[in-house]
Design a protein around this motif. Structure first.
Motif, PDB file in Angstrom:
ATOM      1  N   VAL A 119      30.533 -45.957   3.898  1.00 13.58           N
ATOM      2  CA  VAL A 119      30.179 -47.271   3.359  1.00 13.58           C
ATOM      3  C   VAL A 119      31.389 -47.914   2.707  1.00 13.58           C
ATOM      4  N   PHE A 120      31.297 -49.214   2.580  1.00 13.04           N
ATOM      5  CA  PHE A 120      32.221 -49.972   1.741  1.00 13.04           C
ATOM      6  C   PHE A 120      31.535 -50.197   0.395  1.00 13.04           C
ATOM      7  N   THR A 121      32.304 -50.098  -0.669  1.00 13.35           N
ATOM      8  CA  THR A 121      31.736 -50.117  -2.012  1.00 13.35           C
ATOM      9  C   THR A 121      32.233 -51.322  -2.780  1.00 13.35           C
ATOM     10  N   ALA A 122      31.345 -51.866  -3.615  1.00 15.49           N
ATOM     11  CA  ALA A 122      31.704 -52.958  -4.528  1.00 15.49           C
ATOM     12  C   ALA A 122      31.039 -52.682  -5.871  1.00 15.49           C
ATOM     13  N   VAL A 123      31.784 -52.937  -6.960  1.00 13.44           N
ATOM     14  CA  VAL A 123      31.282 -52.725  -8.320  1.00 13.44           C
ATOM     15  C   VAL A 123      31.443 -54.021  -9.085  1.00 13.44           C
ATOM     16  N   ALA A 124      30.357 -54.469  -9.723  1.00 15.87           N
ATOM     17  CA  ALA A 124      30.385 -55.670 -10.558  1.00 15.87           C
ATOM     18  C   ALA A 124      30.018 -55.266 -11.975  1.00 15.87           C
ATOM     19  N   LEU A 125      30.845 -55.658 -12.947  1.00 14.49           N
ATOM     20  CA  LEU A 125      30.637 -55.289 -14.352  1.00 14.49           C
ATOM     21  C   LEU A 125      30.105 -56.478 -15.118  1.00 14.49           C
ATOM     22  N   ALA A 126      29.127 -56.209 -15.975  1.00 16.85           N
ATOM     23  CA  ALA A 126      28.613 -57.257 -16.852  1.00 16.85           C
ATOM     24  C   ALA A 126      29.628 -57.555 -17.933  1.00 16.85           C
ATOM     25  N   PRO A 127      29.686 -58.773 -18.445  1.00 15.58           N
ATOM     26  CA  PRO A 127      30.627 -59.089 -19.530  1.00 15.58           C
ATOM     27  C   PRO A 127      30.391 -58.191 -20.745  1.00 15.58           C
ATOM     28  N   ARG A 128      31.424 -57.956 -21.503  1.00 11.30           N
ATOM     29  CA  ARG A 128      31.339 -57.069 -22.664  1.00 11.30           C
ATOM     30  C   ARG A 128      30.365 -57.616 -23.716  1.00 11.30           C
ATOM     31  N   LYS A 144      29.587 -49.253   6.989  1.00 16.76           N
ATOM     32  CA  LYS A 144      30.793 -49.728   7.665  1.00 16.76           C
ATOM     33  C   LYS A 144      30.476 -50.307   9.036  1.00 16.76           C
ATOM     34  N   THR A 145      29.503 -49.730   9.731  1.00 17.79           N
ATOM     35  CA  THR A 145      29.159 -50.247  11.065  1.00 17.79           C
ATOM     36  C   THR A 145      28.624 -51.668  10.967  1.00 17.79           C
ATOM     37  N   ASP A 146      27.778 -51.942   9.967  1.00 15.23           N
ATOM     38  CA  ASP A 146      27.244 -53.292   9.803  1.00 15.23           C
ATOM     39  C   ASP A 146      28.347 -54.279   9.428  1.00 15.23           C
ATOM     40  N   ALA A 147      29.244 -53.860   8.550  1.00 13.97           N
ATOM     41  CA  ALA A 147      30.324 -54.751   8.123  1.00 13.97           C
ATOM     42  C   ALA A 147      31.261 -55.063   9.286  1.00 13.97           C
ATOM     43  N   LEU A 148      31.603 -54.053  10.061  1.00 13.36           N
ATOM     44  CA  LEU A 148      32.499 -54.284  11.200  1.00 13.36           C
ATOM     45  C   LEU A 148      31.844 -55.182  12.249  1.00 13.36           C
ATOM     46  N   ASP A 149      30.531 -55.036  12.435  1.00  8.85           N
ATOM     47  CA  ASP A 149      29.826 -55.885  13.390  1.00  8.85           C
ATOM     48  C   ASP A 149      29.852 -57.345  12.938  1.00  8.85           C
ATOM     49  N   VAL A 150      29.652 -57.591  11.654  1.00  8.74           N
ATOM     50  CA  VAL A 150      29.681 -58.961  11.138  1.00  8.74           C
ATOM     51  C   VAL A 150      31.076 -59.563  11.277  1.00  8.74           C
ATOM     52  N   SER A 181      37.717 -52.714  -1.176  1.00 11.19           N
ATOM     53  CA  SER A 181      37.433 -51.455  -0.488  1.00 11.19           C
ATOM     54  C   SER A 181      37.634 -51.553   1.023  1.00 11.19           C
ATOM     55  N   MET A 182      37.636 -52.769   1.581  1.00 12.47           N
ATOM     56  CA  MET A 182      37.785 -52.920   3.024  1.00 12.47           C
ATOM     57  C   MET A 182      39.243 -52.867   3.452  1.00 12.47           C
TER      58      MET A 182
END
Length: 343
Positions: A119-128, A144-150, A181-182
């Motif tokens: 998989v490709f990973t993404a992390v979003a942090l809430a403000p402090r 990854k297969t879905d991302a590459l297809d898009v 991550s990509m």
């Protein structure tokens, strides 16, 4: 093998820790900049894949009509649909943003049913300010297969993906960005921005160098013009200086000649070194040789006394017949050479 391989383990660990601290410090400084003042890192044109294979294009929330065009592909930001992304919320300790993202990215296999390599990973942090007990974070993954297809579909439609984000899942969190991550799969806007910044830096350096060279050339021309204007005055000053130096040389020669040719000065010198018990009746001087004659008492050596004088040399008796004693004393007749002045 490098120098670090030969260094002790502690030195390598310290260097790695210093690099991590420097990266965290840079991220903390970047976080201080308000969001509206930061440089845009993604194309403003967004493309969302639809079920029928087409893309819905929007820019700043407004939907656009897109037709396939020949030529350079249009850079876009791919927006993954909510159904294509798996999201979960996690708690993270107080740390720098980079450390939290790295920690949660390595913990994907525990937070999701997928393996990290799939998989490709993404992390979003809430403000402090919204996190009182630890940092709140959203962890999103996309196969990854879905991302590459898009990505392949977008390029076939005449689009060039530069970034990939997910829709906003929860309020208070920024969108999930899968671009870091990509890696090489996308022409990241950050790399383009970096190249652009380097090009701007080189351009500014070239402009600065050109300005400095132009100022230097201008100042050199002004200095040459000033020198050309002052050249007649300099020539007059040089001639006047040469004349003054010549006058000083002639004056020195006159003073030296005067000292050598002044009879009263020579007479005073002879009188100063003449011993007691001797007196002069006749004094003559031709400019080089002094001749004196007179009488002396018994035991007085006039010749030896005048030889010790620093201004005279070659004091000797020149009388052919001095004669005997008289009532006034023993006669003497001496010739003295004047010592030339020291240069």
């Amino acid at each position: 093998m490098t120098v670090l391989d030969l260094a002790p383990l502690d030195a390598r660990s310290l260097l790695a820790q210093a690099r991590r601290l420097l990266a965290a410090w840079r991220e903390e400084l970047a976080a201080v900049i308000p969001q509206r003042l930061r440089l845009r890192v993604r194309p403003s044109l967004e493309a969302e894949p639809l079920a029928d294979g087409r893309f819905r294009l929007t820019r700043h929330g407004r939907e656009l009509v897109w037709t396939l065009r020949r030529g350079r592909p249009a850079p876009v930001t791919l927006r993954a649909s909510a159904g294509a992304v798996l999201v979960c919320e996690a708690q993270a300790p107080e740390a720098s943003d980079s450390d939290i993202v790295r920690m949660l990215s390595l913990d994907v296999d525990r937070l999701t049913p997928f393996d990290t390599a799939d998989v490709f990973t993404a992390v979003a942090l809430a403000p402090r300010r919204l996190s009182r007990s630890g940092r709140r974070a959203l962890v999103g993954v996309i196969p990854k297969t879905d991302a590459l297809d898009v990505i392949a579909r977008a390029r076939a439609a005449g689009l060039e993906p530069r970034a990939m984000v997910a829709a906003e899942f929860r309020e208070g969190f920024p969108p999930l960005d899968f671009t870091p991550s990509m890696g090489a799969l996308l022409m990241a806007a950050d790399g383009s921005r970096t190249r652009l910044l380097w090009m701007l830096a080189v351009l500014l350096a070239a402009i600065d160098l050109a300005v400095v060279l132009a100022q230097d050339v201008t100042r050199t021309r002004e200095l040459r013009a000033e020198l050309a204007a002052l050249r007649p005055r300099v020539v007059v000053a040089q001639r006047l200086r040469a004349r003054v130096l010549a006058e000083e040389g002639r004056r020195s020669e006159i003073i030296v000649a005067r000292k050598r040719a002044e009879p009263l000065r020579r007479l005073d010198e002879v009188s100063r070194y003449l011993p007691d018990g001797a007196w002069v009746e006749r004094f003559s001087w031709n400019g080089q040789t002094i001749r004196i004659s007179g009488y002396r008492r018994e035991g007085v050596d006039v010749t030896a006394a005048l030889r010790s004088a620093p201004d005279f040399t070659d004091a000797r008796n020149v009388a052919s017949d001095v004669g005997g004693s008289a009532a006034s004393g023993i006669p003497f007749d001496l010739s003295i050479q004047v010592r030339p002045p020291q240069p």
